[in-house]
Every structure is written in C-alpha cells, then in structure tokens.
Scaffold this motif. Structure first.
Motif, mmCIF file in Angstrom:
data_model
loop_
_atom_site.group_PDB
_atom_site.id
_atom_site.type_symbol
_atom_site.label_atom_id
_atom_site.label_comp_id
_atom_site.label_asym_id
_atom_site.label_seq_id
_atom_site.Cartn_x
_atom_site.Cartn_y
_atom_site.Cartn_z
ATOM 1 N N LEU A 1 -22.449 13.807 36.879
ATOM 2 C CA LEU A 1 -22.891 13.258 35.604
ATOM 3 C C LEU A 1 -23.312 11.893 35.746
ATOM 4 O O LEU A 1 -23.962 11.357 35.168
ATOM 5 C CB LEU A 1 -21.742 13.521 34.800
ATOM 6 C CG LEU A 1 -21.090 14.933 34.827
ATOM 7 C CD1 LEU A 1 -19.827 14.894 33.839
ATOM 8 C CD2 LEU A 1 -22.134 15.691 34.051
ATOM 9 N N LEU A 2 -22.477 11.001 36.697
ATOM 10 C CA LEU A 2 -23.045 9.873 36.955
ATOM 11 C C LEU A 2 -23.186 9.760 38.624
ATOM 12 O O LEU A 2 -22.196 9.760 39.322
ATOM 13 C CB LEU A 2 -21.998 8.567 36.457
ATOM 14 C CG LEU A 2 -22.345 7.194 36.865
ATOM 15 C CD1 LEU A 2 -23.562 6.697 36.256
ATOM 16 C CD2 LEU A 2 -21.169 6.312 36.557
ATOM 17 N N VAL A 3 -24.410 9.340 39.008
ATOM 18 C CA VAL A 3 -24.591 9.026 40.514
ATOM 19 C C VAL A 3 -23.858 7.920 41.255
ATOM 20 O O VAL A 3 -23.077 8.199 41.957
ATOM 21 C CB VAL A 3 -26.069 9.162 40.947
ATOM 22 C CG1 VAL A 3 -26.169 8.886 42.326
ATOM 23 C CG2 VAL A 3 -26.817 10.245 40.734
ATOM 24 N N LYS A 4 -24.003 6.734 40.566
ATOM 25 C CA LYS A 4 -23.261 5.629 41.262
ATOM 26 C C LYS A 4 -23.372 4.504 40.220
ATOM 27 O O LYS A 4 -24.738 4.135 39.654
ATOM 28 C CB LYS A 4 -23.447 5.384 42.663
ATOM 29 C CG LYS A 4 -22.982 4.342 42.951
ATOM 30 C CD LYS A 4 -22.788 4.118 44.598
ATOM 31 C CE LYS A 4 -24.487 3.750 44.889
ATOM 32 N NZ LYS A 4 -24.420 3.364 46.511
ATOM 33 N N LYS A 5 -22.384 3.774 39.785
ATOM 34 C CA LYS A 5 -22.659 2.411 39.186
ATOM 35 C C LYS A 5 -21.367 1.568 39.882
ATOM 36 O O LYS A 5 -20.353 1.859 39.854
ATOM 37 C CB LYS A 5 -22.083 2.747 37.607
ATOM 38 C CG LYS A 5 -22.317 1.580 36.731
ATOM 39 C CD LYS A 5 -21.766 1.731 35.253
ATOM 40 C CE LYS A 5 -20.149 1.668 35.289
ATOM 41 N NZ LYS A 5 -19.670 1.670 33.872
ATOM 42 N N LYS A 6 -21.981 0.243 40.023
ATOM 43 C CA LYS A 6 -21.253 -0.777 40.374
ATOM 44 C C LYS A 6 -20.919 -1.719 39.285
ATOM 45 O O LYS A 6 -21.735 -2.059 38.392
ATOM 46 C CB LYS A 6 -21.958 -1.597 41.561
ATOM 47 C CG LYS A 6 -20.960 -2.692 42.164
ATOM 48 C CD LYS A 6 -21.636 -3.134 43.463
ATOM 49 C CE LYS A 6 -20.804 -4.364 44.161
ATOM 50 N NZ LYS A 6 -19.366 -3.970 44.305
ATOM 51 N N SER A 7 -19.706 -2.010 39.133
ATOM 52 C CA SER A 7 -19.179 -2.758 38.016
ATOM 53 C C SER A 7 -18.128 -3.854 38.704
ATOM 54 O O SER A 7 -17.092 -3.365 39.047
ATOM 55 C CB SER A 7 -18.673 -2.228 37.149
ATOM 56 O OG SER A 7 -18.127 -3.131 35.968
ATOM 57 N N GLY A 8 -18.579 -5.193 39.058
ATOM 58 C CA GLY A 8 -17.585 -6.177 39.550
ATOM 59 C C GLY A 8 -17.290 -5.719 40.965
ATOM 60 O O GLY A 8 -18.073 -5.486 41.731
ATOM 61 N N ASN A 9 -15.750 -5.194 41.239
ATOM 62 C CA ASN A 9 -15.541 -5.104 42.521
ATOM 63 C C ASN A 9 -15.315 -3.468 42.857
ATOM 64 O O ASN A 9 -14.734 -3.119 43.527
ATOM 65 C CB ASN A 9 -13.938 -5.547 42.757
ATOM 66 C CG ASN A 9 -13.894 -7.170 42.877
ATOM 67 O OD1 ASN A 9 -14.489 -7.493 43.718
ATOM 68 N ND2 ASN A 9 -13.253 -7.838 41.949
ATOM 69 N N VAL A 10 -15.675 -2.757 41.513
ATOM 70 C CA VAL A 10 -15.569 -1.396 41.762
ATOM 71 C C VAL A 10 -16.667 -0.472 41.524
ATOM 72 O O VAL A 10 -17.861 -1.102 41.100
ATOM 73 C CB VAL A 10 -14.528 -1.077 40.530
ATOM 74 C CG1 VAL A 10 -14.658 0.528 40.374
ATOM 75 C CG2 VAL A 10 -13.380 -1.645 40.227
ATOM 76 N N THR A 11 -17.041 0.596 42.360
ATOM 77 C CA THR A 11 -18.234 1.434 42.379
ATOM 78 C C THR A 11 -17.657 2.751 41.919
ATOM 79 O O THR A 11 -16.515 3.222 42.388
ATOM 80 C CB THR A 11 -18.835 1.465 43.789
ATOM 81 O OG1 THR A 11 -19.182 0.223 44.031
ATOM 82 C CG2 THR A 11 -19.954 2.154 43.550
ATOM 83 N N ILE A 12 -18.272 3.215 40.894
ATOM 84 C CA ILE A 12 -17.721 4.719 40.612
ATOM 85 C C ILE A 12 -18.848 5.631 40.463
ATOM 86 O O ILE A 12 -20.044 5.434 39.848
ATOM 87 C CB ILE A 12 -17.074 4.417 38.952
ATOM 88 C CG1 ILE A 12 -16.439 5.672 38.481
ATOM 89 C CG2 ILE A 12 -17.985 3.916 38.152
ATOM 90 C CD1 ILE A 12 -15.575 5.273 37.302
ATOM 91 N N SER A 13 -18.467 7.000 40.709
ATOM 92 C CA SER A 13 -19.443 8.206 40.359
ATOM 93 C C SER A 13 -18.500 9.107 39.558
ATOM 94 O O SER A 13 -17.421 9.169 39.456
ATOM 95 C CB SER A 13 -19.783 8.779 41.537
ATOM 96 O OG SER A 13 -20.640 7.718 42.518
ATOM 97 N N VAL A 14 -19.335 10.046 38.857
ATOM 98 C CA VAL A 14 -18.485 11.024 38.055
ATOM 99 C C VAL A 14 -18.956 12.334 38.419
ATOM 100 O O VAL A 14 -20.190 12.664 38.198
ATOM 101 C CB VAL A 14 -18.596 10.686 36.505
ATOM 102 C CG1 VAL A 14 -17.816 11.617 35.707
ATOM 103 C CG2 VAL A 14 -18.093 9.016 36.169
ATOM 104 N N GLY A 15 -18.204 13.205 38.671
ATOM 105 C CA GLY A 15 -18.415 14.564 38.984
ATOM 106 C C GLY A 15 -17.930 15.606 38.053
ATOM 107 O O GLY A 15 -16.837 15.414 37.276
ATOM 108 N N LEU A 16 -18.382 16.703 37.745
ATOM 109 C CA LEU A 16 -18.052 17.926 36.756
ATOM 110 C C LEU A 16 -17.453 19.039 37.693
ATOM 111 O O LEU A 16 -18.236 19.694 38.280
ATOM 112 C CB LEU A 16 -18.892 18.189 35.894
ATOM 113 C CG LEU A 16 -18.464 19.196 34.956
ATOM 114 C CD1 LEU A 16 -17.400 18.963 33.821
ATOM 115 C CD2 LEU A 16 -19.731 19.488 34.056
ATOM 116 N N ILE A 17 -16.325 19.487 37.501
ATOM 117 C CA ILE A 17 -15.900 20.783 38.048
ATOM 118 C C ILE A 17 -16.409 21.888 37.238
ATOM 119 O O ILE A 17 -15.918 22.092 36.058
ATOM 120 C CB ILE A 17 -14.331 20.946 38.240
ATOM 121 C CG1 ILE A 17 -13.913 19.840 39.124
ATOM 122 C CG2 ILE A 17 -13.999 22.177 39.045
ATOM 123 C CD1 ILE A 17 -12.322 19.748 39.227
ATOM 124 N N SER A 18 -17.275 22.729 37.641
ATOM 125 C CA SER A 18 -17.869 23.871 37.109
ATOM 126 C C SER A 18 -17.169 25.214 37.435
ATOM 127 O O SER A 18 -16.597 25.412 38.451
ATOM 128 C CB SER A 18 -19.054 24.072 37.312
ATOM 129 O OG SER A 18 -20.242 22.655 37.011
#
Length: 375
Positions: free
Chosen positions: A356-373
């Motif tokens: 749902l989100l490949v990758k986003k960097k914000s400050g000291n944090v990098t985050i990606s979001v996956g969905l369990i189908s």
C-alpha cells in the motif's frame, strides 16, 4: 488453603487459573472436583466441612461461612465462574455486583447432579456460552444457552470476528444491530478485508443476511442494519451505512519499519500515525511491525510495539534480499547487508509483494505498509 468468611472481611482468594469452580453441597463438591480435574486453567473452591484431606496438596481452597462473600473477589479476578449452586440462589447473590457485560466474567451454573449446564451471564462477551458447551461436554450434560443468535444460528454481532482479533470502532450500535439480526430484518455484511471464514455454524447463512463487497453495493440494498469489516477510514458519504451499523477493524496491516539507532519511541509512533492517516487506514487494523534483525533490540521500536500490543517480527539480511525491491539502496546494504529494510520486511510479513506504501522516509524513520490478503 482455608478461608473463614466474615461479613466485614473481603476474603483472600487463591488465583492461579482463569476460571473458578465453586460448590457448597456434598454432591456439588464431588462434581466440582471432577470438573477441576478435567478442566484446564481452573481453581477450585468449596466448603471446609466437605474437605477430603488432599486440598492443600492439590491447591484447592476451602472456605467457611457464606459463599456470597466470595463472589466480589471472584468477579474481579476470574474470566469465568462455574458455580454448582441453584440458579435462583446464584442470581440473587451476584445481582448486587453486576456492572457491565463488557467487564463482568462469564457465569455458568451446573445443577447438583451435573445434568444441566446453564449459561447465566455474559454469554457472548464474557464467553459463558462457549464455557457452557465445554463444561457440558466434559460432564456429558445438556448445555442450556438462551442467547438468540446462538439459538437461531446466526451472526453474534458482539462476537463477530473476535476469534481473529477484530476490534469494534464503537460499541454504540451493538444492541440495535443485534436486534435486526435476530429479528430477521435485512442485514448487510460488507467485507473489504480480513479473514473470510467467520461463519461459525454448520447450517446455511440465514436469508436475511446479504454479503457485499462494497459500501455502495450495501447501500443499494437499503438494509435495516450493517456490519462493515474494513481497514479503511470511511469517507464522509459512506458513514451513512453506520446509522445502524457496527464497524469492525480486522488485523490486516503490516508496518515495515527501519530507523536510526536510538530513535525515540515518540518519533517512530508519530511517523506511523501520520502515514496511516495519509493512507486513510485505521491504526486499529495494524497487526504487526516487521524489521531487520539488527533492530530486534531497538528500544524505541519495542516500546511502540508493546504499547499497542502488536506482533513484532524481524528478518535476516539474507531473507530481506530474497525480495525484488522497487527502491533498492546500496547505502543501506553497506550498513546492514540488505538492500532495503522496511520495504522487504513489509512484503515478507504480509505475504504480499504489492504494498500500500512502498517506502517513505521521515526524519529518522523509514516506513512501508503492507496488506495481508485473504481469499
């Protein structure tokens, strides 16, 4: 252990398990001992005058005086009570201490001969109905359950998806929606995500229940009530479905996270909250956080996971490198041995390479979001 119950004293109890078995008669004590032996995670309480000499060895608690004085303490410390006392007496004794069906323990009454097991209190939320069936099976007794949804073999609105960990957004409409279900009014179930095997009965779904894949489809049915299962934050025009509806949050979201060493929990949590808000996803639908094994002891990350009671999983660089990334990083590889952390971790943990989100960097944090189908 032995208790002397006095009117002005709150008795101590001996809590080891989740369930308390209570008896006051000679025959009831024999039955209680049988249940205690066969039923896991239970504690046993009966009157001292029926002692058989092995109570201390077996961890059985004896008491003297009125059993009524035990109930406030038992209510506060046990998930369920199995009481071998007449139904009328039990009702009179517990009536003054009842608070709310969301917090009261499940209460089950067994007759002195062990022929009937009756679900008395907190049948659904307290688990008394299931407890009734379990105890009845142990005793080869007849389970007595009077909850309408169980008798009619339809959807128990207050338990819907509970075994999967689904959460209500609000319990405000539980009662009216339950009424629509058991009164066989037109009810829609809108499911956009989450486990599909929620039907718990061995009979066909009632004709008044209609399954829909979207809120627009559900509204076209002009239903009397709705059960909506989604990880999405509803759009304003969709919220009309909740006029007489309950919104459930399935645990389907995986947060892949990478962060610099020593990043504060507050910063990590804020990035998570902001990201999910941007994606219009409920925090209540987060199931787990995934990262690289180098971060398995990251204090801030662990603090956030514990706070929200999320699952926490981590992978070796070799495992992360099994995924083909949209945004591989030589810099990340230099420091970790993996070409990415948040992105492949979210893929692996969700079992879904389409994020749902490949990758986003914000400050000291990098985050990606996956969905369990779920199919």
């Amino acid at each position: 252990m032995s208790l002397q119950l006095e009117e002005h004293v709150i008795p101590d109890i001996n809590v080891k398990g989740k369930y308390a078995v209570v008896a006051i008669t000679k025959h009831g004590t024999q039955l209680a001992r049988k249940i205690f032996k066969l039923f896991p995670d239970s504690d046993l309480y009966y009157m001292k005058k029926h002692a058989q000499g092995d109570e201390e060895q077996r961890g059985i608690t004896l008491f003297e005086g009125s059993v009524r004085l035990l109930f406030p303490s038992l209510f506060a410390h046990y998930q369920g009570l199995i009481i071998i006392i007449s139904l009328g007496a039990v009702v009179r004794m517990i009536a003054p201490i009842l608070k709310d069906k969301k917090t009261d323990p499940g209460v089950v009454v067994v007759d002195d001969r062990g022929e009937h097991v009756i679900s008395v209190l907190s049948g659904h939320l307290g688990g008394a109905n299931e407890l009734t069936k379990e105890v009845a099976a142990l005793l080869n007794a007849y389970p007595v359950v009077t909850t309408a949804s169980d008798v009619q073999k339809t959807i128990p609105v207050d338990l819907f998806g509970r075994r999967f960990g689904w959460e209500w957004e609000s319990d405000e409409k539980l009662t009216p929606v339950s009424a629509s279900v058991v009164n066989e009014e037109k009810v829609v179930v809108v499911q956009e995500s989450g486990e599909r095997n929620w039907w718990m009965h061995d009979t066909a779904m009632p004709a008044n229940i209609h399954l829909c894949s979207s809120i627009d489809e559900a509204l076209a049915h002009q239903p009397a009530a709705a059960l909506v299962v989604t990880h999405r934050l509803l759009e304003q025009q969709e919220e009309v479905i909740l006029t007489n509806g309950v919104l459930y949050r399935p645990k389907v979201i995986v947060l892949g996270v990478g962060c610099n060493r020593g990043t504060a929990a507050e910063e990590i949590e804020q990035v998570m909250e902001d990201t999910l808000k941007e994606l219009k996803i409920s925090m209540k639908s987060v199931k787990m956080v995934a990262t690289i094994d180098l971060k398995k002891d990251e204090v801030g990350l662990l603090e956030v996971v514990r706070k929200h009671q999320w699952e926490f999983i981590y992978y070796s660089p070799a495992e992360l490198n099994t995924k083909t990334l949209v945004q591989p990083s030589d810099t990340v590889y230099k420091f970790t041995g993996a070409y990415g952390v948040s992105e492949p971790a979210a893929m692996l943990a969700s079992g879904n390479d389409e994020l749902l989100l490949v990758k986003k960097k914000s400050g000291n944090v990098t985050i990606s979001v996956g969905l369990i189908s779920y199919e």
